[in-house]
Design an enzyme around this catalytic site. Structure first.
Site, short mmCIF file in Angstrom:
data_model
loop_
_atom_site.label_atom_id
_atom_site.label_comp_id
_atom_site.label_asym_id
_atom_site.label_seq_id
_atom_site.Cartn_x
_atom_site.Cartn_y
_atom_site.Cartn_z
N HIS A 1 0.95 -1.23 0.20
CA HIS A 1 -0.01 -0.09 0.10
C HIS A 1 0.84 1.18 0.06
O HIS A 1 0.27 2.42 -0.33
CB HIS A 1 -1.00 0.09 1.19
N SER B 1 -0.23 -1.06 -6.03
CA SER B 1 0.23 -2.54 -6.67
C SER B 1 0.56 -2.24 -8.22
O SER B 1 0.66 -0.97 -8.68
CB SER B 1 -1.23 -3.26 -6.92
N LYS C 1 -14.44 -9.33 -7.68
CA LYS C 1 -13.57 -10.07 -8.66
C LYS C 1 -12.85 -11.12 -7.97
O LYS C 1 -12.59 -12.28 -8.35
CB LYS C 1 -12.73 -9.39 -9.20
N ASP C 2 -12.40 -10.65 -6.59
CA ASP C 2 -11.68 -11.76 -5.59
C ASP C 2 -12.85 -12.86 -5.25
O ASP C 2 -12.33 -13.93 -5.22
CB ASP C 2 -11.26 -11.13 -4.61
N GLU D 1 6.97 -33.81 -0.80
CA GLU D 1 5.72 -33.14 -1.53
C GLU D 1 6.12 -32.55 -2.81
O GLU D 1 7.17 -32.14 -2.81
CB GLU D 1 5.02 -32.27 -0.51
#
Length: 664
Positions: free
Chosen positions: A209, A213, A237-238, A281
Site C-alpha cells: 500500500h 499495486s 472480482k476476488d 511433497e
C-alpha cells in the site's frame, strides 16, 4: 443500525480501526487494469486463514508422541465429528496454498513486480515463501508415517555439511536420531510459524500500500482515471476467483483427497525399514531435483538453498528498466523457458536417480537434472543481467486508461497461460504411481464420484477376512461397533465380538481374557512381533486397516496381489526358501503363501465363490476399513460443489454488473 453506528464511531474515535479498514480496504486506489492473475494474492490470504483455523482444530486432538501420533491422526479421521473433513481440508490446503503462492510468484516475475520501488515488497514475499516451506516440511512430519520419518531424517541430515553441522543436526533432533523430542519441537514450530507468516503478511500489505499495486503494463498511475477503489470492484472480482478456487479445492477434499499424497505415509514410521524411493511433497520437487543432480553433497545442499535464496537478489539481477514482459519480447520467451525448466525439475525430482527417459533416447534422470539445474541458475545469473543491455523493448503506453478500454490482450494471455498451468499439474503426475507396474483394473462399486460400498460385498469380504486373513493380519483401527456400517444390527455385532477374546486386568491385578465388547478393537493375532515373525518366515504381516491407502495402486494392487500367485516361477527366477512367486509383489518373492483357494469360504447366503470373487469382496471390505467415511464424504461433497457452483455463478453476474461501470 443507528446504535451500531454510534458504537463504531465511539470505538473509532479512540482506536481508528474502522477508519483504517475503510481507507486501506475500501477506498484504496487500485490500477483499473489488473487481470485475474492478481486474484492469487487475495486467495493466498484466504487460504492462510483457512489453514490456521483448520490447524487449530486438528491440534486439539493430535498427540505429538512417536508412539501415539499416527493413531491420533486416524482417531481424528474416524472418531472426531467431521475430523476427516478437517484433516483433508488441511492436507490438501497445503497443496492449494503452494499452487496459489507459486502462481503469485511467477506473476510477479512476469510483470516485474520486484522492481523499484517495490524491492522490499518482493523480499517480504520471499520471506513468506521460506516460512511456508519450513511450516509445510514440519507439518509433513507430524502424521509420523514412513515418508514423514524418513523425510525428516534426510532433510535434517543436510545441515551436517555446514560448519558445526553435526551439532546443528543434534540440536534439530533433540538427541542422536529423529525421535520424540524431534516430533515435539516440530509440532510446536508448525503451530507457531503460521502466526509468524501472518505478521510478515501484514508487513507485505503495508509495503504494497505504500506505493500501490503493480499492473500488467508495468507503468505507474498518472491520473485519477487510472485507478478505481478496491471495493467493490476488486472485492467482487476476488470473490468470483475464490468461488472457482474453492470449487477446485473441494473436489480434492471430497472426491480425491489422497491425490497429492504418498501411499507410504499411511504406513506407521519404522526406523528399521527404509522406503525404496524417498520423495518430498510435489512443491519441493524442483529444489530436491537440484540437490540430487549434483554428486557432491555440500555443493548439492548449497545449490538447493541457493535456488530459493537467489530470489532475494532478483531486483538487482534484472538490469532492465522496463517492468512488464508485455513490452519485453526476448524476456517473455526466456520467462516461459524458465517456467518449463521448473516443471521439468519437478518431474526429475519425482523419479528415482537411475530412472531413464525412453522418449529422450534413454537420457538418465541425473543428467537431465544437471542440465535443468544449469538452466535454472543461468536464468538469474546470465539471462536477466544481459537482457537489460541487449534487449530492445517496445514503447510503453502513456496511461493505464486507454489500453484498458480498447484491448483484450490480457484476457487472451490469461487463457493461454491457464493451459500452461494445467501442463504443470500434468507434468507432476508421474510422482503419483508412474513407476508402479501395470495392474489389472477392476470395476469397484465405491470408485468414482458417485461410488458407494456394496453392502453384500462388504459382508462377504468381512467373512473372508474373519475366516482367512485374521489368522495373520489385524485391524488396529477398526472397532466391532464400526461393523454397523456393513449392515449388521447391534445384536449381531455383540455376537461377532463375543467370538473374540481380549485381555483385561481384573480386580486382583491379574491379566485375564474375556469376550470382546462392541467397543473393543479387533484383537491382534500374535502376542508380539517376534511371534509374528516366527509364524511367517521372518516377515511381519502388516495391519490391514489402511492397506488400500498404504500401497501404490490401492485396491487394484491388493486385488492383483491376491490373484497374482503362480504355482511355478519363470525359469530365470530362483525362489528363496519359504518364499512364493507373485507377479505383482515388488521383487516377485513374497513370504505369504496363496491365502485363498476354491471352496475355502462358504458365504452366509450359501454361495461358494471362486478366488477372484473372494479377492474382490475382501478388497472391498479393506477399502471400507481404510475409508469408512467415503460415502458421507461424497454426499457432503455434492452439496458443497453445488453451493460453490451457484456462488461462483452469482459472483460472475455481480462482477459483470459492477465492472460495466468501468469497461463501458
Amino acid at each position: 443500525m443507528g446504535s451500531l453506528t454510534k458504537i463504531a464511531r465511539w470505538i473509532d474515535y479512540r482506536l481508528p480501526v474502522f477508519s483504517f479498514m475503510d481507507h486501506e480496504l475500501r477506498k484504496y486506489p487500485t490500477p483499473k487494469n489488473l487481470n485475474y492473475w492478481w486474484n492469487f494474492g487475495s486467495l493466498a490470504g484466504i487460504t492462510l486463514v483457512i489453514m490456521i483455523v483448520s490447524g487449530i482444530f486438528l491440534a486439539m486432538h493430535y498427540v505429538p508422541d512417536t508412539k501415539l501420533a499416527f493413531d491420533s491422526v486416524e482417531y481424528i479421521m474416524r472418531n472426531v465429528n467431521y475430523g476427516w473433513f478437517m484433516r483433508y481440508l488441511h492436507a490438501n490446503g497445503a497443496t492449494m496454498f503452494f499452487i496459489v503462492v507459486y502462481i503469485h510468484l511467477f506473476r510477479g516475475l512476469y510483470y516485474g513486480s520486484y522492481k523499484a520501488p517495490r524491492e522490499l515488497l518482493w523480499i517480504l514475499g520471499v520471506v513468506i515463501l521460506l516460512l511456508m516451506m519450513a511450516t509445510a516440511f514440519m507439518g509433513y512430519v507430524l502424521p509420523w508415517g514412513q515418508m514423514s520419518y524418513w523425510g525428516a531424517t534426510v532433510i535434517t541430515n543436510l545441515f551436517s555439511v555446514f560448519p558445526f553441522g553435526e551439532n546443528i543436526v543434534e540440536w534439530l533432533w533433540g538427541g542422536f536420531s529423529v525421535d520424540n523430542p524431534t516430533l515435539n519441537r516440530f509440532f510446536v514450530l508448525h503451530y507457531l510459524f503460521p502466526f509468524l507468516i501472518v505478521g510478515v503478511v501484514i508487513l507485505h500489505l503495508i509495503a504494497l500500500h505504500q506505493h500501490g499495486s503493480n499492473n500488467p503494463l508495468g507503468i505507474e498511475r498518472k491520473e485519477p482515471r487510472d485507478s478505481i477503489p478496491f471495493h467493490p470492484y476488486y472485492t467482487v472480482k476476488d470473490l468470483f476467483g475464490f468461488g472457482i478456487f474453492a470449487f477446485l479445492w473441494s473436489y480434492f477434499i471430497f472426491f480425491n483427497p489422497n491425490f497429492f499424497g504418498e501411499p507410504d505415509n499411511y504406513i506407521p514410521a519404522n526406523p528399521l525399514v527404509t522406503p525404496p524411493h524417498i520423495v518430498p511433497e510435489w512443491y519441493f520437487l524442483p529444489f530436491y531435483a537440484i540437490l540430487r543432480s549434483i554428486p557432491n553433497k555440500m555443493l548439492g545442499v548449497l545449490s538447493m538453498f541457493s535456488a530459493v535464496m537467489i530470489l532475494f537478489f532478483l531486483p538487482w539481477l534484472d538490469t532492465s528498466k522496463v517492468r512488464s514482459a508485455t513490452f519485453r519480447p526476448l524476456y517473455k520467451w526466456f520467462f516461459w523457458v524458465f517456467v518449463i525448466d521448473c516443471i521439468i525439475l519437478g518431474i526429475v525430482g519425482a523419479h528415482s536417480p537411475d530412472y531413464a527417459y525412453t522418449t529422450l533416447g534413454g537420457l538418465s534422470n541425473q543428467t537431465l537434472g544437471q542440465f535443468t539445474t544449469l538452466l535454472y541458475f543461468a536464468f538469474f545469473f546470465v539471462v536477466l543481467p544481459l537482457l537489460g543491455f541487449y534487449e530492445k523493448t517496445r514503447p510503453l503506453p502513456k496511461s493505464l486508461s486507454e489500453p484498458v478500454l480498447r484491448s483484450g490482450k490480457e484476457r487472451r494471455f490469461f487463457g493461454k497461460s491457464s493451459a500452461i498451468f494445467l501442463l504443470l499439474l500434468g507434468g507432476l503426475s508421474p510422482l503419483y504411481g508412474s513407476e508402479t507396474p501395470p495392474l489389472p483394473h477392476e470395476k469397484w462399486s465405491f470408485q468414482g464420484p458417485f461410488g458407494t460400498y456394496d453392502r453384500t460385498e462388504l459382508q462377504h469380504g468381512f467373512q473372508v477376512y474373519k475366516q482367512v486373513c485374521a489368522t495373520c493380519h489385524n485391524l488396529n483401527q477398526i472397532r466391532f461397533r464400526d461393523l454397523e456400517a456393513l449392515g449388521y444390527n447391534p445384536e449381531e455385532i455383540k455376537a461377532i465380538a463375543a467370538e473374540y477374546k481380549v485381555q483385561t486386568i481384573n480386580d486382583e491385578g491379574e491379566v485375564v481374557e474375556k469376550p470382546a465388547l462392541p467397543t473393543d478393537v479387533f484383537p491382534e493375532p500374535f502376542k508380539n512381533e517376534q511371534a509374528a515373525r516366527a509364524a511367517n518366515n521372518g516377515a511381519v504381516p502388516p495391519d490391514l486397516s489402511l492397506i488400500t491407502k498404504a500401497r501404490g495402486g490401492g485396491p487394484d494392487y491388493i486385488y492383483a496381489l491376491l490373484t497374482g500367485y503362480e504355482a511355478s516361477p519363470p525359469k530365470n527366477v530362483e525362489l528363496a526358501p519359504g518364499m512364493n512367486y507373485n507377479l505383482y509383489f515388488p521383487g516377485n518373492q513374497i513370504a505369504m503363501p496363496p491365502p485363498l483357494s476354491e471352496g475355502l469360504v462358504t458365504y452366509g447366503d450359501g454361495s461358494k465363490p471362486n478366488v477372484n470373487q473372494m479377492s474382490k469382496d475382501v478388497v472391498t471390505f479393506l477399502a471400507w476399513a481404510a475409508e469408512p467415511e467415503l460415502e458421507v464424504r461424497k454426499q457432503t461433497g455434492y452439496k458443497v460443489l453445488i453451493y460453490f457452483f451457484i456462488f461462483t455463478l452469482l459472483m460472475y453476474f455481480v462482477k459483470k454488473h459492477i465492472w460495466n461501470r468501468v469497461e463501458t
